[in-house]
Design an enzyme around this catalytic site. Structure first.
Site, PDB file in Angstrom:
ATOM      1  N   CYS A  28       0.817  -1.233   0.000  1.00  0.00           N
ATOM      2  CA  CYS A  28       0.000   0.000   0.000  1.00  0.00           C
ATOM      3  C   CYS A  28       0.844   1.274   0.000  1.00  0.00           C
ATOM      4  O   CYS A  28       0.420   2.294  -0.545  1.00  0.00           O
ATOM      5  CB  CYS A  28      -0.987  -0.022   1.157  1.00  0.00           C
ATOM      6  SG  CYS A  28      -0.324  -0.701   2.672  1.00  0.00           S
TER       7      CYS A  28
ATOM      8  N   HIS B  75      -2.171   6.663   3.932  1.00  0.00           N
ATOM      9  CA  HIS B  75      -0.746   6.617   4.277  1.00  0.00           C
ATOM     10  C   HIS B  75      -0.075   7.912   3.792  1.00  0.00           C
ATOM     11  O   HIS B  75      -0.182   8.274   2.609  1.00  0.00           O
ATOM     12  CB  HIS B  75      -0.062   5.422   3.597  1.00  0.00           C
ATOM     13  CG  HIS B  75      -0.481   4.080   4.136  1.00  0.00           C
ATOM     14  ND1 HIS B  75      -1.237   3.917   5.270  1.00  0.00           N
ATOM     15  CD2 HIS B  75      -0.196   2.825   3.682  1.00  0.00           C
ATOM     16  CE1 HIS B  75      -1.424   2.622   5.508  1.00  0.00           C
ATOM     17  NE2 HIS B  75      -0.812   1.941   4.555  1.00  0.00           N
TER      18      HIS B  75
HETATM   19  P1  NAP Z   1      -7.979  -8.956   6.991  1.00  0.00           P
HETATM   20  O1  NAP Z   1      -8.908  -7.822   7.292  1.00  0.00           O
HETATM   21  O2  NAP Z   1      -7.344  -9.667   8.120  1.00  0.00           O
HETATM   22  O3  NAP Z   1      -8.791 -10.033   6.072  1.00  0.00           O
HETATM   23  C1  NAP Z   1      -8.284 -11.325   5.770  1.00  0.00           C
HETATM   24  C2  NAP Z   1      -9.266 -12.083   4.894  1.00  0.00           C
HETATM   25  O4  NAP Z   1      -8.692 -13.358   4.573  1.00  0.00           O
HETATM   26  C3  NAP Z   1     -10.608 -12.365   5.558  1.00  0.00           C
HETATM   27  O5  NAP Z   1     -11.619 -12.338   4.578  1.00  0.00           O
HETATM   28  C4  NAP Z   1     -10.430 -13.800   6.064  1.00  0.00           C
HETATM   29  O6  NAP Z   1     -11.639 -14.514   6.190  1.00  0.00           O
HETATM   30  C5  NAP Z   1      -9.647 -14.381   4.909  1.00  0.00           C
HETATM   31  N1  NAP Z   1      -8.990 -15.626   5.255  1.00  0.00           N
HETATM   32  C6  NAP Z   1      -8.280 -15.930   6.372  1.00  0.00           C
HETATM   33  N2  NAP Z   1      -7.855 -17.218   6.323  1.00  0.00           N
HETATM   34  C7  NAP Z   1      -8.303 -17.718   5.142  1.00  0.00           C
HETATM   35  C8  NAP Z   1      -8.216 -18.999   4.510  1.00  0.00           C
HETATM   36  N3  NAP Z   1      -7.545 -20.012   5.074  1.00  0.00           N
HETATM   37  N4  NAP Z   1      -8.803 -19.159   3.293  1.00  0.00           N
HETATM   38  C9  NAP Z   1      -9.499 -18.155   2.710  1.00  0.00           C
HETATM   39  N5  NAP Z   1      -9.620 -16.921   3.258  1.00  0.00           N
HETATM   40  C10 NAP Z   1      -9.043 -16.713   4.467  1.00  0.00           C
HETATM   41  O7  NAP Z   1      -6.784  -8.482   6.057  1.00  0.00           O
HETATM   42  P2  NAP Z   1      -6.756  -7.268   4.952  1.00  0.00           P
HETATM   43  O8  NAP Z   1      -6.282  -6.007   5.562  1.00  0.00           O
HETATM   44  O9  NAP Z   1      -8.046  -7.278   4.199  1.00  0.00           O
HETATM   45  O10 NAP Z   1      -5.553  -7.751   4.028  1.00  0.00           O
HETATM   46  C11 NAP Z   1      -5.710  -8.802   3.100  1.00  0.00           C
HETATM   47  C12 NAP Z   1      -4.457  -8.892   2.228  1.00  0.00           C
HETATM   48  O11 NAP Z   1      -4.283  -7.667   1.519  1.00  0.00           O
HETATM   49  C13 NAP Z   1      -3.164  -9.122   3.031  1.00  0.00           C
HETATM   50  O12 NAP Z   1      -2.293  -9.931   2.271  1.00  0.00           O
HETATM   51  C14 NAP Z   1      -2.598  -7.722   3.163  1.00  0.00           C
HETATM   52  O13 NAP Z   1      -1.210  -7.706   3.338  1.00  0.00           O
HETATM   53  C15 NAP Z   1      -2.985  -7.124   1.807  1.00  0.00           C
HETATM   54  N6  NAP Z   1      -3.070  -5.671   1.790  1.00  0.00           N
HETATM   55  C16 NAP Z   1      -3.777  -4.998   2.754  1.00  0.00           C
HETATM   56  C17 NAP Z   1      -3.847  -3.611   2.674  1.00  0.00           C
HETATM   57  C18 NAP Z   1      -4.610  -2.770   3.680  1.00  0.00           C
HETATM   58  O14 NAP Z   1      -4.510  -1.540   3.602  1.00  0.00           O
HETATM   59  N7  NAP Z   1      -5.375  -3.366   4.593  1.00  0.00           N
HETATM   60  C19 NAP Z   1      -3.217  -2.939   1.629  1.00  0.00           C
HETATM   61  C20 NAP Z   1      -2.519  -3.666   0.669  1.00  0.00           C
HETATM   62  C21 NAP Z   1      -2.459  -5.032   0.766  1.00  0.00           C
HETATM   63  P3  NAP Z   1     -12.390 -14.730   7.608  1.00  0.00           P
HETATM   64  O15 NAP Z   1     -13.166 -13.477   7.879  1.00  0.00           O
HETATM   65  O16 NAP Z   1     -13.281 -15.896   7.322  1.00  0.00           O
HETATM   66  O17 NAP Z   1     -11.342 -15.005   8.637  1.00  0.00           O
END
Ligand code: NAP
Length: 374
Positions: free
Chosen positions: A156, A255
């Protein structure tokens, strides 16, 4: 025009929710499949997720049943039960396992995770900066076999940063840069950083973030070298020194990054600002999510600020300000970018839009004859 069916893997998380918000009325894509972990599978989406966005959860999405993360069979893909285009927003260890499996099954996987960003055959793309890097897709085995492939968007912080750097690299060349980030809590997902750790505080450590930022800038601003005879290619990394400090701050979204930069060719204030303002590389494509001005320069002495500038270009523009001479390097400036819109879901959707325009969504069983070199 019939909309292409898309799915979201990791649909219940912070980035998954942004996908749903941004795709709700998308003219080219329609959400037909949502999946998450075993905790959520089988439940209606409205029950499985803890909706945190400032627009209502669309009623038809709330009713959809969250699917398990199981890799689709050829029959499920052929029947349309699981769509061919999958936006992935799962954490890196899960992405490592699932994303190649989905690509090998015949899906176009457009990923937010860091798992494959630096893999030599995986494009890491910000469309305004390096869409020629999609040439790497032709090196992926799944692409040749069934049309499936894997592409990634950057960390990000890296996205906002390279949008500000690309016009400078193109016009003047970059020798070195020093960047200090102030990163919002939504960047850590939900529930993310405990409130007692972040309220009234700054945390000067985000695991692996500085390494990711430094190496991803090198790949994003690197040059794609096509190997015409083999029909493949590789990336020559940018030859510039990048040093990053990454901090978590008590801001919800957005950010902010303070940058000092040394250029290869000297540039004046007016030339720098003109480089940002004239930067409109996607203009001719009319992509639904592309901001008209991906970099907006604000002359005010106290901008950009997350609360005031985060929504520019519908959250897809990087705001730059405070350009002034740097006594260590040449120039210093401040930039701001929306981390879950431009820094995650919006970036992946923009990648999907440019991939559609480039004719890269061609799959076995659908249009077999156009599979290779589409
Ligand atoms: P998050 O809020 O923790 O969400 C994680 C997601 O993954 C939830 O939908 C969760 O489902 C799912 N999940 C967990 N275990 C799983 C499994 N075994 N199989 C399938 N789905 C599963 O995280 P996030 O912030 O959205 O980030 C997600 C990704 O995007 C990460 O790799 C992060 O580094 C990247 N990212 C995030 C941002 C940001 O600003 N947040 C920016 C760029 C990139 P449940 O609800 O069922 O647990």
């Amino acid at each position: 025009m019939e909309r292409r069916k898309v799915g979201i893997l990791g649909a219940t998380g912070m980035v998954g929710q942004r996908f749903i918000q941004l795709l709700a009325n998308h003219p080219w894509f329609e959400i037909t499949w949502l999946a998450a972990s075993d905790r959520s599978a089988g439940k209606p989406y409205g029950e499985a997720t803890n909706w945190k966005l400032d627009t209502p959860l669309p009623a038809q999405i709330a009713k959809m049943i969250v699917q398990p993360n199981t890799v689709p069979t050829a029959e499920q893909l052929a029947s349309g039960e699981v769509p061919r285009i999958i936006f992935s927003s799962v954490d890196s260890p899960i992405a490592k396992e699932l994303e190649p499996a989905y690509a090998n099954a015949g899906c176009a996987v457009i990923s937010n995770s860091s798992a494959f960003r630096m893999a030599p055959d995986v494009p890491l793309v910000v469309p305004e900066v390096n869409s020629d890097h999609f040439g790497l897709l032709e090196t992926q085995v799944s692409r040749k076999q069934n049309g499936g492939f894997l592409v990634t968007n950057p960390n990000c912080c890296a996205i906002g940063l390279v949008l500000a750097l690309a016009p400078l690299e193109q016009k003047f060349g970059i020798e070195s840069l020093f960047v200090t980030t102030m990163q919002a809590v939504s960047g850590a997902g939900y529930p993310g950083v405990p409130s007692l750790d972040i309220l009234g505080n700054v945390v000067p450590f985000i695991k692996n973030e500085e390494e990711k930022l430094e190496e991803e800038v090198g790949k994003l601003l690197g040059a794609f070298k096509a190997d015409e005879t083999a029909g493949t290619g590789s990336i020559d990394l940018l030859d510039a020194k990048v040093s990053a400090h990454c901090n978590r701050v008590p801001v919800i979204d957005g950010h902010t990054e303070c940058v000092s930069i040394k250029l290869k060719t000297p540039a004046s204030y007016e030339q720098m600002v003109a480089a940002w303002r004239e930067f409109q590389p996607l203009r001719a494509h009319h992509l639904p999510s592309a901001p008209l001005h991906p970099v907006e320069y604000d002359e005010a002495e106290n901008r950009p600020q997350p609360r005031l500038d985060i929504a520019r270009g519908n959250g897809m523009a990087t705001t730059v300000g405070r350009l002034r001479p740097c006594s260590l390097l040449d120039w210093k400036f401040v930039l701001l970018s929306h981390n879950t819109v431009r820094g995650a879901a919006g970036a992946a959707i923009l990648n999907a839009e440019i991939l559609a325009v480039m004719g890269k969504f061609k799959f076995a069983g659908a249009r077999q004859e156009a599979l290779v070199n589409a």
